[in-house]
Write a protein that holds these residues in place. Sequence first.
Motif, PDB file in Angstrom:
ATOM      1  N   TRP A 119       7.161  -0.422  -9.281  1.00 24.22           N
ATOM      2  CA  TRP A 119       5.856  -0.131  -9.875  1.00 24.22           C
ATOM      3  C   TRP A 119       5.994   0.562 -11.234  1.00 24.22           C
ATOM      4  N   SER A 126      10.050   7.077  -9.726  1.00 21.61           N
ATOM      5  CA  SER A 126      10.403   5.923  -8.901  1.00 21.61           C
ATOM      6  C   SER A 126      11.413   6.262  -7.815  1.00 21.61           C
ATOM      7  N   TRP A 129       9.296   7.573  -5.184  1.00 25.54           N
ATOM      8  CA  TRP A 129       8.501   6.453  -4.666  1.00 25.54           C
ATOM      9  C   TRP A 129       9.290   5.654  -3.637  1.00 25.54           C
ATOM     10  N   ARG A 134       5.370   5.201  -1.438  1.00 25.87           N
ATOM     11  CA  ARG A 134       4.042   5.259  -2.056  1.00 25.87           C
ATOM     12  C   ARG A 134       4.150   5.996  -3.384  1.00 25.87           C
ATOM     13  N   SER A 135       3.135   5.918  -4.198  1.00 27.65           N
ATOM     14  CA  SER A 135       3.162   6.630  -5.464  1.00 27.65           C
ATOM     15  C   SER A 135       3.121   8.130  -5.233  1.00 27.65           C
ATOM     16  N   GLY A 141       0.423  11.913  -2.067  1.00 26.89           N
ATOM     17  CA  GLY A 141       1.762  11.567  -2.531  1.00 26.89           C
ATOM     18  C   GLY A 141       2.672  12.765  -2.667  1.00 26.89           C
ATOM     19  N   GLU A 347      16.004   2.482  -7.992  1.00 28.27           N
ATOM     20  CA  GLU A 347      14.584   2.768  -8.182  1.00 28.27           C
ATOM     21  C   GLU A 347      13.896   1.716  -9.053  1.00 28.27           C
TER      22      GLU A 347
END
Length: 452
Positions: A119, A126, A129, A134-135, A141, A347
């Motif tokens: 993403w 990342s 993440w 998830r973000s 988060g 990542e």
Amino acid sequence: MTPNHSHIPFFRRPFASRREFFRLLGAGVTGSFLAGNSQAQLVRNLDVKTRNTAKNVIFILLTGAPSHVDTFDLKFLDGISPAGFQPETIKGIRFNTGVFPKIAAQLDDIAILRSVRAWAAQHSLSQTWVQIGRSPAAVLGDVAPNIGSIVALEKRAERTPGQLFPTFLALNADGAVGSGYLPAQYEPFKTAPSTAGLANTAHPDGAARFTAKYDLLENLDAPLRAKSPLSPVMEDYGAFYQSARGLMYNPTVDQAFKYTAADSARYGNTGFGNALLTAKQVLAANSGTRYIQITLGGWDMHSGIYAPNGNSMFTLGRTLDNGYGALIADLKAAGLLNETLVVMMGEFGRTVGALNNQAGRDHYTQQFAVFAGGGVKGGRAIGETDAQGARTTEFGWSEQRDIRVEDIEATIYSALGINWTNVRYDDPFGRGFEYVPYASEGLYKPVEELWG
């Protein structure tokens, strides 16, 4: 000097981060919620069928973001790619046998996802993440637990009294995300492997003297745990003490965490190789560990990516090849591969085509993920990219879109028999914590094609 905040009430003390605060707060929140609610009220989910093919997971995070086009989505470009890559096609997979000969020998048991897209192309964001699925900037988060912490929570009921190893183990992984808002008992147990074994499992005054001191401590702490309004937090510390005590003077611990120089040499004589060797031995001990996270950093190769020395594809690639190749071979020989899902990824990926003006590659969102074991059908690449590796041209799975971190998270849970659509209603804000965001709406799913 570290400030002493012992005189300040708990709820007013400063914390290093919101994540740390909610990690401790979660000990109380979860306990009180469970006390008055059934499991049916705590968790909501869809009726899905999990694969349930794996007992354990080894998650290898290649921090710094390895170049996909130089590793597991090889694009050998004339005038750019070095001859030392020695590209060969094995079972229809174009592969870098010059850098990864030992991994090439294990391709029958390896499945490569080439249609993976990150993403974001920012390291710390990342890397988190990938570990929480998830973000980190999304709702919940910053208090979301590591995937390994969810595994530890879900598998707690399966532990037997004789299984004293931590459920979630992090080897050479100081950057491993913790248990988030969940109780601290689901934190990763972090350690660095050594030929001497697990550190601090013996006391300089001897076992008898240590036992006497420990018993005294337990007697002094018992009234505090019983009467303190912060008893859930005290219980967290008590659980830590008890877990640590179980690892001391334990021959099973010594056997699992110690290794010989000869074994280390087979894995490359590196910290990464020693971590993989330890992971294999820990799982062979069958003493409660179910999820192991291992980190190999150094892949941020903005310059000198093909240099013969220093931090380059050839030097770090050799470290990866020696360790990972030995791990897959040893797990298979020990009969552990079928029950152990091994997942490896970075990542994000790196820029494609020509190198930059420093003879390196920069950040890019196209990437790969590698799966082995746990019933996965090897000898395959799932998904295809264009001639330079810039974008996906064939997704290779039923959803007909790029594979995201959330899909990989769902895949891990499914392999372990965990319902990836679970939503827990014990988070600090009462919003409902989804194991995989939007999975209950069908947005993210396991990559079923890994199992053929």
